[in-house]
Design a protein around this motif. Structure first.
Motif, short mmCIF file in Angstrom:
data_model
loop_
_atom_site.label_atom_id
_atom_site.label_comp_id
_atom_site.label_asym_id
_atom_site.label_seq_id
_atom_site.Cartn_x
_atom_site.Cartn_y
_atom_site.Cartn_z
N ARG A 1 -13.13 13.80 -24.45
CA ARG A 1 -13.93 14.10 -23.27
C ARG A 1 -14.53 12.82 -22.68
NH1 ARG A 1 -17.93 17.78 -25.14
NH2 ARG A 1 -16.21 18.89 -26.13
N LYS A 2 -14.93 11.90 -23.57
CA LYS A 2 -15.53 10.64 -23.14
C LYS A 2 -14.56 9.81 -22.29
CE LYS A 2 -19.69 9.16 -24.46
NZ LYS A 2 -20.24 9.66 -25.75
N VAL A 3 -13.31 9.71 -22.74
CA VAL A 3 -12.37 8.81 -22.07
C VAL A 3 -11.56 9.54 -20.99
CG1 VAL A 3 -12.15 7.36 -24.11
CG2 VAL A 3 -10.46 9.16 -23.69
N SER A 4 -11.81 10.84 -20.84
CA SER A 4 -11.02 11.60 -19.87
C SER A 4 -11.17 11.04 -18.46
CB SER A 4 -11.49 13.06 -19.88
OG SER A 4 -10.98 13.71 -18.74
N LEU A 5 -10.10 11.09 -17.70
CA LEU A 5 -10.13 10.57 -16.33
C LEU A 5 -10.28 11.68 -15.31
CD1 LEU A 5 -7.29 7.93 -16.68
CD2 LEU A 5 -9.74 7.51 -16.63
N ASP A 6 -10.33 12.92 -15.78
CA ASP A 6 -10.43 14.03 -14.82
C ASP A 6 -11.88 14.43 -14.58
OD1 ASP A 6 -7.66 14.13 -14.71
OD2 ASP A 6 -7.63 15.28 -16.58
N SER B 1 -13.46 9.80 -8.15
CA SER B 1 -14.61 10.31 -7.40
C SER B 1 -14.48 10.03 -5.90
CB SER B 1 -15.90 9.69 -7.94
OG SER B 1 -15.95 8.32 -7.62
N LEU B 2 -13.43 9.36 -5.50
CA LEU B 2 -13.27 8.98 -4.09
C LEU B 2 -12.44 10.00 -3.33
CD1 LEU B 2 -12.43 5.17 -4.46
CD2 LEU B 2 -14.68 6.22 -4.20
N SER B 3 -12.66 10.07 -2.02
CA SER B 3 -11.79 10.88 -1.17
C SER B 3 -10.48 10.13 -0.95
CB SER B 3 -12.47 11.13 0.17
OG SER B 3 -12.50 9.92 0.91
N VAL C 1 0.87 -1.17 0.00
CA VAL C 1 0.00 0.00 0.00
C VAL C 1 0.91 1.23 0.00
CG1 VAL C 1 -1.74 1.28 1.32
CG2 VAL C 1 -1.84 -1.23 1.20
N PHE C 2 0.62 2.14 -0.92
CA PHE C 2 1.52 3.27 -1.16
C PHE C 2 0.98 4.56 -0.55
CE2 PHE C 2 2.02 0.19 -4.51
CZ PHE C 2 3.37 0.14 -4.77
N GLN C 3 1.89 5.46 -0.30
CA GLN C 3 1.50 6.77 0.22
C GLN C 3 0.52 7.47 -0.72
OE1 GLN C 3 4.88 9.28 1.06
NE2 GLN C 3 3.62 11.03 1.58
N GLN C 4 0.81 7.38 -2.03
CA GLN C 4 -0.02 8.08 -3.02
C GLN C 4 -1.11 7.18 -3.60
OE1 GLN C 4 0.09 11.23 -3.45
NE2 GLN C 4 1.94 11.65 -2.27
N PHE C 5 -1.48 6.15 -2.89
CA PHE C 5 -2.57 5.21 -3.25
C PHE C 5 -2.27 4.41 -4.52
CE2 PHE C 5 -4.65 9.45 -2.22
CZ PHE C 5 -4.44 9.33 -0.86
N ASN C 6 -1.93 5.12 -5.61
CA ASN C 6 -1.64 4.47 -6.88
C ASN C 6 -2.75 3.55 -7.36
OD1 ASN C 6 0.76 5.81 -6.76
ND2 ASN C 6 2.02 4.03 -6.28
N LEU C 7 -3.99 3.97 -7.16
CA LEU C 7 -5.09 3.24 -7.80
C LEU C 7 -4.96 3.43 -9.30
CD1 LEU C 7 -8.20 4.00 -5.55
CD2 LEU C 7 -6.69 2.01 -5.52
N PHE C 8 -5.49 2.47 -10.06
CA PHE C 8 -5.44 2.59 -11.52
C PHE C 8 -6.61 3.49 -11.95
CE2 PHE C 8 -3.84 -1.91 -10.79
CZ PHE C 8 -2.52 -1.50 -10.69
N PRO C 9 -6.32 4.71 -12.42
CA PRO C 9 -7.39 5.70 -12.62
C PRO C 9 -8.34 5.35 -13.76
CG PRO C 9 -5.31 6.54 -13.44
CD PRO C 9 -5.00 5.26 -12.74
N HIS C 10 -7.90 4.46 -14.65
CA HIS C 10 -8.74 4.13 -15.80
C HIS C 10 -9.66 2.94 -15.51
CE1 HIS C 10 -5.30 1.52 -15.94
NE2 HIS C 10 -5.78 0.81 -16.92
N LEU C 11 -9.56 2.38 -14.31
CA LEU C 11 -10.39 1.22 -13.95
C LEU C 11 -11.31 1.59 -12.80
CD1 LEU C 11 -7.67 -1.61 -13.99
CD2 LEU C 11 -9.22 -0.95 -15.83
N SER C 12 -12.50 0.98 -12.80
CA SER C 12 -13.42 1.20 -11.69
C SER C 12 -12.83 0.59 -10.43
CB SER C 12 -14.77 0.55 -11.99
OG SER C 12 -14.63 -0.85 -11.95
N VAL C 13 -13.42 0.93 -9.30
CA VAL C 13 -12.97 0.37 -8.02
C VAL C 13 -12.96 -1.16 -8.10
CG1 VAL C 13 -13.72 0.03 -5.63
CG2 VAL C 13 -13.60 2.33 -6.59
N LEU C 14 -14.04 -1.71 -8.63
CA LEU C 14 -14.15 -3.18 -8.73
C LEU C 14 -13.03 -3.75 -9.60
CD1 LEU C 14 -16.15 -5.32 -7.65
CD2 LEU C 14 -17.24 -5.28 -9.90
#
Lengths: 244, 235
Positions: free
Chosen positions: B230-235, A138-140, A84-97
């Motif tokens: 815009r669709k694939v944007s992660l921000d 979208s998460l804190s 577990v990393f300080q900066q979380f390093n979740l994969f931003p392109h994938l959903s939580v699941l």
């Protein structure tokens, strides 16, 4: 039983010598907290354990297996060491699941449905049952870190490494992450935590390592380290931390 | 009446009344649209291949194998260091004469454009991949993902998002660069415009029409790209 065996660990980055000889055993089920001033080599020490940093000298064995980035089975060995990393390093392109299921599906050849059932259970355990379909953005911070813990646990590791898991969090979110870690410790997980949370170390750790200048300057039970520090460096560090 | 036909029109010295702009427009448009279609075909095929070349070259450029890195550096240096026109001539006339093979202008155009765009894209992709937070690779590897699983499942999907604006930029450039390929005798939009001007002497109107067609095609592409972005944007 010895889970991790570290012998003569040295690590340099070019001219910069960070670790200058560390010997340490971590027993199965033991919770070890690593404290020390910044730049002392705590994180490097932790990152050597799962071979994110290759030791310059010395050996690290997990369950008797040598951790070496050139080893053919290094990916397999890492599966057993969650991080577990300080900066979380979740994969931003994938959903939580998907963050949680990607490694079990790719590495353990788990089918998607089974992996998702496990992921939902883990999310419930970290108190985020309703966030399965959320995207990381979208998460804190606290929620991200709990997802990161669930992601690591999905591989059913025998050892968890925490690299300052609460240092990037807003103060009001530190508690929720520490609660999850405390629960994990109570369940008997073998854990190594680099942390600045002295309260957590005091309360949860079986043993505390004080790393300074690239060596373990002092080690002992929380009572020994916090209640009866021996060296001047540890005393100075603890009083500096207390003032902060 | 024969004088109404485009082949005969516009030449004042032929002693006929100059064709009206409307007539010129209606006569030229179908031909120019056919040229535009070929332009877009040439660009689409070339860019599809260029994307593959770009990804492979980028991965070679970041490979741990020194030979791969050298090949990539040499490839990019040659592509960047020589004009597309020279690359096109070299492939269409030079390579074919030495190897004693026949090649259509379209084929030569595809090879020149895909190598050319591929060289630039490899730098775009390399930049995009290197812009992904190193923590992403560490997190993936710490879960046990192999180096290639990490690259394809974690790094590339994020790099693509970073690259989109630059890739679209390169697409626009390559669409316009097809006009350079017109020198090989391929009847794409620019060549078509030239041919009509040769018969009508109506440079002013024709180059505006050619320009507008390029502009519309590229503008639509960039609008589409912005929607995708815009669709694939992660921000």
């Amino acid at each position: 039983m010895i889970k991790v065996e570290i012998r003569g660990l040295h690590k340099s980055f070019g001219e910069n010598v960070v670790l200058r000889g560390i010997d340490c055993d971590i027993k199965t089920g033991e919770v070890v907290c690593v404290i020390g001033p910044s730049g002392s080599g705590k994180s490097t020490f932790l990152r050597c354990i799962n071979c994110l940093e290759q030791p310059t000298e010395g050996t690290i064995k997990v369950d008797g297996h040598l951790m070496d980035e050139h080893a053919k089975n290094i990916d397999e060995l890492r599966e057993d060491v969650g991080m577990v990393f300080q900066q979380f390093n979740l994969f931003p392109h994938l959903s939580v699941l998907d963050n949680i299921t990607i490694a079990p599906i790719l590495r353990k050849k788990m089918d998607k449905a089974t992996a998702e059932v496990t992921a939902h259970e883990l999310l419930a355990r970290v108190g985020l049952a309703d966030k399965a379909n959320a995207m990381p953005r979208s998460l804190s911070g606290g929620q991200k870190q709990r997802v990161a813990i669930a992601r690591a646990l999905a591989m059913k590791p025998g050892l968890m490494l925490f690299d300052e898991p609460t240092s990037a969090l807003d103060p009001e979110m530190v508690g929720e992450v520490l609660d999850v870690m405390r629960q994990l410790a109570e369940e008997g997980m073998t854990m190594v935590c680099v942390t600045h949370e002295m309260g957590f170390a005091r309360q949860v750790a079986d043993r505390v390592l004080f790393i300074d200048g690239g060596v373990i300057a002092e080690e002992g039970t929380p009572d020994e380290i916090f209640g009866n520090p021996q060296g001047e460096r540890l005393k100075g560090f603890l009083s500096a931390v207390a003032e902060a | 009446m024969a004088a109404q036909h485009i082949v005969w029109m516009g030449a004042g010295e032929r002693g006929v009344v100059p064709m009206s702009f409307l007539d010129l427009f209606l006569e030229s448009l179908p031909l120019l649209v056919r040229g535009l279609t070929l332009t877009l075909e040439l660009a689409a095929v070339s860019l599809a291949i260029a994307m593959v070349i770009g990804i492979v070259a980028a991965l070679m450029g970041m490979s741990g194998v020194p030979v791969f890195r050298s090949i990539n550096r040499a490839f990019v240096a040659v592509i960047r260091g020589t004009p597309l026109l020279v690359q096109g001539y070299f492939i269409y006339f030079g390579v074919t004469s030495v190897l004693d093979i026949r090649m259509s202008a379209f084929m030569a155009g595809v090879i020149a454009l895909s190598l050319n765009a591929g060289g630039y894209m490899s730098e775009i992709f390399r930049g995009g991949i290197q812009a992904v937070d190193p923590g992403q690779r560490e997190a993936a590897r710490s879960l046990g993902l192999s180096a290639s699983q990490t690259t394809w499942r974690i790094i590339i999907p994020q790099a693509i998002r970073i690259c989109i604006p630059s890739v679209v930029n390169q697409w626009c450039i390559t669409i316009k660069d097809t006009s350079i390929i017109s020198v090989l005798g391929f009847a794409e939009l620019t060549k078509m415009g030239q041919q009509i001007i040769a018969r009508t002497y109506r440079s002013f109107e024709l180059w505006i029409m050619v320009g507008v067609l390029y502009f519309v095609a590229i503008y639509l592409l960039t609008v589409l790209a912005r929607i995708v972005e815009r669709k694939v944007s992660l921000d």
